[in-house]
Design a protein around this motif. Structure first.
Motif, PDB file in Angstrom:
ATOM      1  N   VAL A   1       0.837  -1.202   0.000  1.00  0.00           N
ATOM      2  CA  VAL A   1       0.000   0.000   0.000  1.00  0.00           C
ATOM      3  C   VAL A   1       0.874   1.253   0.000  1.00  0.00           C
ATOM      4  O   VAL A   1       0.633   2.207  -0.758  1.00  0.00           O
ATOM      5  CB  VAL A   1      -0.955   0.000   1.209  1.00  0.00           C
ATOM      6  N   ARG A   2       1.899   1.263   0.825  1.00  0.00           N
ATOM      7  CA  ARG A   2       2.774   2.441   0.915  1.00  0.00           C
ATOM      8  C   ARG A   2       3.552   2.655  -0.392  1.00  0.00           C
ATOM      9  O   ARG A   2       3.773   3.799  -0.811  1.00  0.00           O
ATOM     10  CB  ARG A   2       3.728   2.287   2.101  1.00  0.00           C
ATOM     11  N   MET A   3       3.977   1.569  -1.003  1.00  0.00           N
ATOM     12  CA  MET A   3       4.675   1.687  -2.289  1.00  0.00           C
ATOM     13  C   MET A   3       3.751   2.288  -3.346  1.00  0.00           C
ATOM     14  O   MET A   3       4.143   3.185  -4.111  1.00  0.00           O
ATOM     15  CB  MET A   3       5.155   0.297  -2.734  1.00  0.00           C
ATOM     16  N   MET A   4       2.513   1.822  -3.372  1.00  0.00           N
ATOM     17  CA  MET A   4       1.560   2.303  -4.365  1.00  0.00           C
ATOM     18  C   MET A   4       1.154   3.750  -4.092  1.00  0.00           C
ATOM     19  O   MET A   4       0.935   4.529  -5.027  1.00  0.00           O
ATOM     20  CB  MET A   4       0.334   1.387  -4.376  1.00  0.00           C
ATOM     21  N   ALA A   5       1.043   4.107  -2.828  1.00  0.00           N
ATOM     22  CA  ALA A   5       0.596   5.458  -2.458  1.00  0.00           C
ATOM     23  C   ALA A   5       1.597   6.527  -2.878  1.00  0.00           C
ATOM     24  O   ALA A   5       1.216   7.687  -3.115  1.00  0.00           O
ATOM     25  CB  ALA A   5       0.349   5.524  -0.954  1.00  0.00           C
ATOM     26  N   THR A   6       2.869   6.158  -2.981  1.00  0.00           N
ATOM     27  CA  THR A   6       3.901   7.141  -3.332  1.00  0.00           C
ATOM     28  C   THR A   6       4.355   7.026  -4.784  1.00  0.00           C
ATOM     29  O   THR A   6       5.290   7.704  -5.197  1.00  0.00           O
ATOM     30  CB  THR A   6       5.121   6.962  -2.410  1.00  0.00           C
TER      31      THR A   6
ATOM     32  N   MET B   1      -9.639 -10.838  -3.934  1.00  0.00           N
ATOM     33  CA  MET B   1      -9.760 -10.471  -2.529  1.00  0.00           C
ATOM     34  C   MET B   1      -8.568  -9.628  -2.083  1.00  0.00           C
ATOM     35  O   MET B   1      -8.724  -8.618  -1.376  1.00  0.00           O
ATOM     36  CB  MET B   1      -9.865 -11.732  -1.666  1.00  0.00           C
ATOM     37  N   VAL B   2      -7.362 -10.009  -2.522  1.00  0.00           N
ATOM     38  CA  VAL B   2      -6.167  -9.239  -2.172  1.00  0.00           C
ATOM     39  C   VAL B   2      -6.221  -7.852  -2.799  1.00  0.00           C
ATOM     40  O   VAL B   2      -5.854  -6.857  -2.160  1.00  0.00           O
ATOM     41  CB  VAL B   2      -4.895  -9.997  -2.610  1.00  0.00           C
ATOM     42  N   ILE B   3      -6.693  -7.774  -4.042  1.00  0.00           N
ATOM     43  CA  ILE B   3      -6.834  -6.465  -4.689  1.00  0.00           C
ATOM     44  C   ILE B   3      -7.796  -5.591  -3.883  1.00  0.00           C
ATOM     45  O   ILE B   3      -7.562  -4.386  -3.708  1.00  0.00           O
ATOM     46  CB  ILE B   3      -7.329  -6.619  -6.143  1.00  0.00           C
ATOM     47  N   ASP B   4      -8.874  -6.181  -3.384  1.00  0.00           N
ATOM     48  CA  ASP B   4      -9.812  -5.418  -2.550  1.00  0.00           C
ATOM     49  C   ASP B   4      -9.123  -4.919  -1.282  1.00  0.00           C
ATOM     50  O   ASP B   4      -9.345  -3.786  -0.842  1.00  0.00           O
ATOM     51  CB  ASP B   4     -11.015  -6.281  -2.176  1.00  0.00           C
ATOM     52  N   MET B   5      -8.290  -5.762  -0.680  1.00  0.00           N
ATOM     53  CA  MET B   5      -7.556  -5.351   0.523  1.00  0.00           C
ATOM     54  C   MET B   5      -6.631  -4.181   0.220  1.00  0.00           C
ATOM     55  O   MET B   5      -6.566  -3.206   0.983  1.00  0.00           O
ATOM     56  CB  MET B   5      -6.728  -6.535   1.058  1.00  0.00           C
ATOM     57  N   LEU B   6      -5.911  -4.279  -0.903  1.00  0.00           N
ATOM     58  CA  LEU B   6      -5.000  -3.198  -1.280  1.00  0.00           C
ATOM     59  C   LEU B   6      -5.769  -1.916  -1.602  1.00  0.00           C
ATOM     60  O   LEU B   6      -5.330  -0.812  -1.255  1.00  0.00           O
ATOM     61  CB  LEU B   6      -4.163  -3.620  -2.487  1.00  0.00           C
ATOM     62  N   THR B   7      -6.915  -2.067  -2.262  1.00  0.00           N
ATOM     63  CA  THR B   7      -7.736  -0.902  -2.611  1.00  0.00           C
ATOM     64  C   THR B   7      -8.222  -0.188  -1.356  1.00  0.00           C
ATOM     65  O   THR B   7      -8.137   1.047  -1.247  1.00  0.00           O
ATOM     66  CB  THR B   7      -8.941  -1.339  -3.461  1.00  0.00           C
ATOM     67  N   ILE B   8      -8.736  -0.965  -0.405  1.00  0.00           N
ATOM     68  CA  ILE B   8      -9.232  -0.367   0.842  1.00  0.00           C
ATOM     69  C   ILE B   8      -8.080   0.246   1.629  1.00  0.00           C
ATOM     70  O   ILE B   8      -8.187   1.362   2.161  1.00  0.00           O
ATOM     71  CB  ILE B   8      -9.955  -1.432   1.690  1.00  0.00           C
ATOM     72  N   GLY B   9      -6.948  -0.470   1.701  1.00  0.00           N
ATOM     73  CA  GLY B   9      -5.783   0.062   2.406  1.00  0.00           C
ATOM     74  C   GLY B   9      -5.301   1.357   1.793  1.00  0.00           C
ATOM     75  O   GLY B   9      -4.949   2.313   2.498  1.00  0.00           O
ATOM     76  N   LEU B  10      -5.305   1.413   0.457  1.00  0.00           N
ATOM     77  CA  LEU B  10      -4.868   2.623  -0.238  1.00  0.00           C
ATOM     78  C   LEU B  10      -5.847   3.767  -0.008  1.00  0.00           C
ATOM     79  O   LEU B  10      -5.440   4.922   0.195  1.00  0.00           O
ATOM     80  CB  LEU B  10      -4.748   2.312  -1.730  1.00  0.00           C
TER      81      LEU B  10
ATOM     82  N   HIS C   1      -5.221   5.125   3.353  1.00  0.00           N
ATOM     83  CA  HIS C   1      -3.940   5.846   3.388  1.00  0.00           C
ATOM     84  C   HIS C   1      -4.064   7.224   2.748  1.00  0.00           C
ATOM     85  O   HIS C   1      -3.499   8.203   3.245  1.00  0.00           O
ATOM     86  CB  HIS C   1      -2.875   5.022   2.666  1.00  0.00           C
ATOM     87  N   LEU C   2      -4.812   7.304   1.648  1.00  0.00           N
ATOM     88  CA  LEU C   2      -4.933   8.571   0.920  1.00  0.00           C
ATOM     89  C   LEU C   2      -5.925   9.534   1.563  1.00  0.00           C
ATOM     90  O   LEU C   2      -5.886  10.732   1.318  1.00  0.00           O
ATOM     91  CB  LEU C   2      -5.330   8.293  -0.530  1.00  0.00           C
TER      92      LEU C   2
END
Length: 282
Positions: free
Chosen positions: A121-126, A244-253, A256-257
């Protein structure tokens, strides 16, 4: 659950008691075994195995196995998997597909690592740009990921063609993140794309098997493990776990944002509404 079975022993018939003793003595084997093998091991008929499961309060063997697996999950049993065969009725198909999927999803709690998800999530956010690569079923997951994230106002794209992936990887930069989705983790085309992207300094996230060649080439690995035989069949449950993992990353992102995501989602909804109203005009 094993304690419950032990306490229930005096109430069971002699035949059902042998099934119970089989569960207690070979718990992990029981979770994987077919009903015919269980019946043979316990020296009872197959209907007796089903009656035992119902005596324990479950609808049948799949539900019993699902709960048994969950109860011993902390001891190392990640999933239940009952193979389908040509003699199965549609009711058998219904029961087995639901049981296999539910058990594998529950078992994924052991293979998924919260810290790796957080790192991703942090990698994607930046990132300046996020690209998703996948082929076949995994390509569908890549497109789903892009569809979710572009609404956050992020620069993101999904590529499912191997030649396009190679060309796109060649123009990535150290500010970019590549998310590679692969059930087998051994695709030569994806490995070539990863090599090119890493050569340009891009950071790589892998949704794949932890010990696979793709995983070894990634900076962050989100382990997606299923019991499916991908050598013979097109993977089904793995696709659901990937989504399911994509959903987790989407929600986490999104978390974060923060507020920026809510504003972007409101804009995309407003755009769709405006287009709908334009279509409605005579």
């Amino acid at each position: 659950m094993l304690t419950k079975i032990s306490q229930k022993l005096p109430e069971l018939s002699a035949a059902e008691k042998r099934v119970a003793e089989c569960v207690l003595a070979q718990t992990k084997w029981f979770v994987h075994a077919a009903v015919a093998n269980i019946a043979k091991e316990a020296r009872v008929s197959q209907p007796t195995v089903i009656r035992f499961c119902r005596s324990m309060g479950y609808s049948g063997l799949p539900e019993f196995k699902l709960n048994l697996s969950a109860s011993i999950g902390h001891e190392g049993m990640p999933y239940v998997h009952e193979e389908l065969n040509s003699t199965d009725s549609m009711q058998d198909v219904l029961n087995k597909v639901i049981a296999n999927t539910a058990a594998t999803v529950l078992g994924s709690r052991k293979s998924l690592n919260a810290s790796e998800l957080d790192t991703a999530v942090r990698m994607m956010a930046t990132a300046r740009r996020i690209e998703f690569y996948g082929a076949g079923n995994s390509g569908i997951v890549a497109m789903d990921a892009q569809h979710k994230l572009f609404r956050f106002g992020l620069s993101t794209v999904a590529y499912t063609d191997s030649h396009v992936q190679l060309m796109a990887a060649a123009v990535l930069s150290p500010q970019d993140v590549l998310v590679v989705i692969s059930h087998s983790g051994s695709s030569r085309d994806l490995l070539d794309a990863i090599k090119i992207a890493k050569g340009n300094g891009a950071r790589i996230i892998g949704l794949t098997r932890a010990s696979s060649p793709v995983a070894q080439a990634c900076d962050c690995v989100i382990s997606v493990v299923t019991p499916e035989d991908s050598e013979k069949y097109t993977p089904m449950i793995s696709r659901l776990l990937q989504l399911m993992v994509i959903d987790m990353l989407t929600i986490g992102l999104a978390l974060h944002l923060g507020e920026n995501v809510s504003e972007m989602l409101a804009k995309t909804k407003a755009g769709v509404k405006l287009k709908f109203l334009q279509i409605k005009k005579p």
